[in-house]
Design a protein around this motif. Structure first.
Motif, short mmCIF file in Angstrom:
data_model
loop_
_atom_site.label_atom_id
_atom_site.label_comp_id
_atom_site.label_asym_id
_atom_site.label_seq_id
_atom_site.Cartn_x
_atom_site.Cartn_y
_atom_site.Cartn_z
N SER A 1 7.17 5.33 -0.99
CA SER A 1 8.03 4.68 0.14
C SER A 1 7.92 5.36 1.51
O SER A 1 8.11 6.68 1.54
CB SER A 1 9.25 4.58 -0.06
N THR A 2 7.30 4.71 2.52
CA THR A 2 7.27 5.22 3.78
C THR A 2 8.45 4.66 4.73
O THR A 2 9.32 3.99 4.01
CB THR A 2 5.98 4.87 4.29
N ASN A 3 8.44 4.79 6.13
CA ASN A 3 9.58 4.22 6.82
C ASN A 3 9.36 2.76 7.02
O ASN A 3 10.39 2.29 7.44
CB ASN A 3 9.56 4.92 7.95
N GLU A 4 8.20 2.19 6.54
CA GLU A 4 7.80 0.94 6.86
C GLU A 4 7.36 0.03 5.79
O GLU A 4 7.43 -1.24 5.68
CB GLU A 4 6.93 0.70 8.09
N PHE A 5 6.87 0.66 4.83
CA PHE A 5 6.29 -0.02 3.44
C PHE A 5 6.17 0.85 2.51
O PHE A 5 6.30 2.02 2.57
CB PHE A 5 4.81 -0.64 4.02
N ASP A 6 6.07 0.23 1.05
CA ASP A 6 5.96 1.11 -0.14
C ASP A 6 4.30 0.72 -0.21
O ASP A 6 3.84 -0.19 -0.16
CB ASP A 6 6.81 0.37 -1.16
N PHE A 7 3.75 1.64 -1.15
CA PHE A 7 2.32 1.36 -1.28
C PHE A 7 2.15 2.10 -2.67
O PHE A 7 2.81 3.18 -3.03
CB PHE A 7 1.39 1.65 -0.34
N SER A 8 1.07 1.78 -3.27
CA SER A 8 0.75 2.36 -4.66
C SER A 8 -0.80 2.38 -4.72
O SER A 8 -1.64 1.15 -4.21
CB SER A 8 1.38 1.76 -5.72
N VAL A 9 -1.50 3.24 -5.67
CA VAL A 9 -2.81 3.15 -5.94
C VAL A 9 -2.79 2.80 -7.27
O VAL A 9 -2.30 3.56 -8.10
CB VAL A 9 -3.71 4.36 -5.58
N ASN A 10 -3.58 1.58 -7.77
CA ASN A 10 -3.62 1.21 -9.23
C ASN A 10 -4.90 1.52 -9.98
O ASN A 10 -4.95 1.73 -11.18
CB ASN A 10 -3.47 -0.36 -9.08
N ASN A 11 -6.04 1.76 -9.16
CA ASN A 11 -7.43 2.05 -9.96
C ASN A 11 -8.23 2.69 -8.89
O ASN A 11 -8.17 2.49 -7.60
CB ASN A 11 -7.83 0.67 -10.38
N LEU A 12 -9.14 3.66 -9.36
CA LEU A 12 -10.21 4.32 -8.57
C LEU A 12 -11.31 4.14 -9.44
O LEU A 12 -11.77 3.84 -10.69
CB LEU A 12 -9.70 5.79 -8.65
N ALA A 13 -12.55 4.20 -8.44
CA ALA A 13 -13.90 4.07 -8.98
C ALA A 13 -14.81 4.68 -7.97
O ALA A 13 -14.43 4.78 -6.78
CB ALA A 13 -14.25 2.59 -9.14
N THR A 14 -15.81 5.05 -8.44
CA THR A 14 -17.11 5.82 -7.47
C THR A 14 -18.21 4.82 -7.74
O THR A 14 -18.55 4.50 -8.74
CB THR A 14 -17.09 7.22 -7.71
N GLY A 15 -19.32 5.04 -6.64
CA GLY A 15 -20.52 4.51 -6.92
C GLY A 15 -21.24 4.87 -5.60
O GLY A 15 -20.87 5.16 -4.68
N ASN A 16 -22.77 4.58 -5.89
CA ASN A 16 -23.57 4.92 -4.66
C ASN A 16 -24.00 3.54 -3.97
O ASN A 16 -24.68 3.66 -2.77
CB ASN A 16 -24.77 5.34 -5.18
#
Length: 380
Positions: A239-254
């Motif tokens: 939670s920031t002063n203005e919004f909530d955020f979350s990271v749900n998934n990660l991936a890498t590629g070229n």
């Protein structure tokens, strides 16, 4: 390091212009300022070009204008087929909130107005512009991304990236750095099409800007409050002063779509969910986020970062918006793309906010290592 070569305000329809129609598109109109001054046009083609060079360039152009330089002064309006451009004022600044320029440099704030005179929507942004004080890349500075920049000045920034509808216009300040002893500054825009073809160049002479009347010298900047850093992990809500955020998934590629990563770099995608916790609309965009990482060289270890990349050209609904407003309580989910060095380690997704009391809050979600992330499989 941006993933996408920005289109110079060109659509697929415009790419199909015939040679006859494009002769009309080469014209640039300059509307004089109230003092009657006018702008000029010159041809920058090198006299050393051979006939074959010129013929090859002509065929590559496919009807698009190229090789000409168009110039104007502050208050004059330049036009090409797609947009109008005018600089209304320019000032130097000693500081921008908690930001200070490099030693021997000043911030330069250029107030521009851009209007869409094309027959369809066009992408525009501060990334289009370069400030010059001489020849060569060493005498130029690309515009800052101002998505997270806060100042004590009553100025409105030009968006890092947005879209103008037909007939719409947008104004705001673009922020650069320039040497304190520079005396002849120029704002430059180079047409670079989606196929990397370079068209015409546009210059607006800025002269030697004065310091703004409300400039705040570094020695007069109020001391910051107690800074804080809030940490989270993947799947957790921060939670920031203005919004909530979350990271749900990660991936890498070229490669994403038709765009390969730069040599020595890899794409990292993060699926982010953001909720507006204010009682008013909130300006949002992928520019809110950056990724921090460490680089290890021998026994030395140093920190670096990359901002989220502009992905609007992919025209994918799965991407996090590059610029939009979110209603109170509204939630948006999308994929944010970064390009980081292959040898980057200890990655964190970071949002930084500056409060009115100059307190800097940093919100970090630990992403881990590239080798721990899944394989990229975006559906575009």
């Amino acid at each position: 390091m941006k993933m996408i070569k920005y289109a110079a305000l060109i659509s697929a329809a415009a790419m199909m212009l015939t040679l006859t129609a494009c002769k009309q598109g080469n014209n640039v109109t300059v509307e004089n300022s109230s003092d009657g001054s006018s702008a000029g046009t010159s041809n920058s083609s090198s006299s050393s070009e051979t006939f074959l060079d010129k013929a090859s360039k002509f065929l590559e152009a496919d009807g698009r204008g190229y090789g000409k330089e168009h110039s104007a002064e502050i208050g004059e309006e330049l036009k090409n087929e797609f947009f109008s451009l005018k600089v209304t004022d320019v000032y130097r600044y000693s500081s921008m909130g908690e930001y200070l320029p490099d030693d021997g440099f000043d911030f330069v704030a250029v107030n521009i107005s851009v209007g869409n005179i094309f027959s369809e929507s066009i992408p525009v942004g501060s990334y289009d512009y370069v400030l010059r004080w001489g020849e060569g890349d060493e005498n130029s500075f690309e515009a800052f991304q101002v998505g997270n920049m806060h100042t004590d000045y009553d100025i409105s920034f030009f968006p890092d990236d947005t879209t103008l509808s037909v007939g719409a216009s947008k104004s705001g300040y673009i922020i650069f750095e320039a040497p304190s002893d520079s005396t002849e500054l120029t704002l430059e825009y180079l047409e670079v099409y989606e196929d990397d073809f370079e068209g015409n160049t546009y210059h607006i002479n800025l002269g030697n800007p004065e310091f703004a009347a409300n400039d705040i010298k570094p020695e007069n900047v109020a001391p910051s409050g107690s800074d804080e850093t809030i940490y989270g992990d993947i799947g957790e809500t921060v939670s920031t002063n203005e919004f909530d955020f979350s990271v749900n998934n990660l991936a890498t590629g070229n490669i994403i779509g038709e765009y390969p990563a730069d040599d020595g770099y890899t794409y990292v995608t993060a699926d982010v969910t953001l909720t507006n916790t204010l009682e008013t609309e909130l300006e949002i965009g992928s520019g809110l986020f950056c990724v921090y990482f460490d680089i290890v060289e021998g026994e030395e270890r140093f920190e670096d970062y990359e901002y989220a990349m502009d992905t609007s050209v992919l025209e994918s609904d799965s991407m996090f918006t590059t610029y939009d407003t979110l209603a109170p309580g509204g939630t948006v989910t999308g994929t944010i793309v970064f390009m980081v060095p292959d040898d980057g380690v200890n990655l964190d997704l970071v949002v930084t906010q500056l409060a009115e009391d100059e307190t800097i809050s940093s919100y970090q979600i630990h992403l881990g290592e590239l080798s721990e992330m899944g394989t990229l499989s975006l559906q575009l």
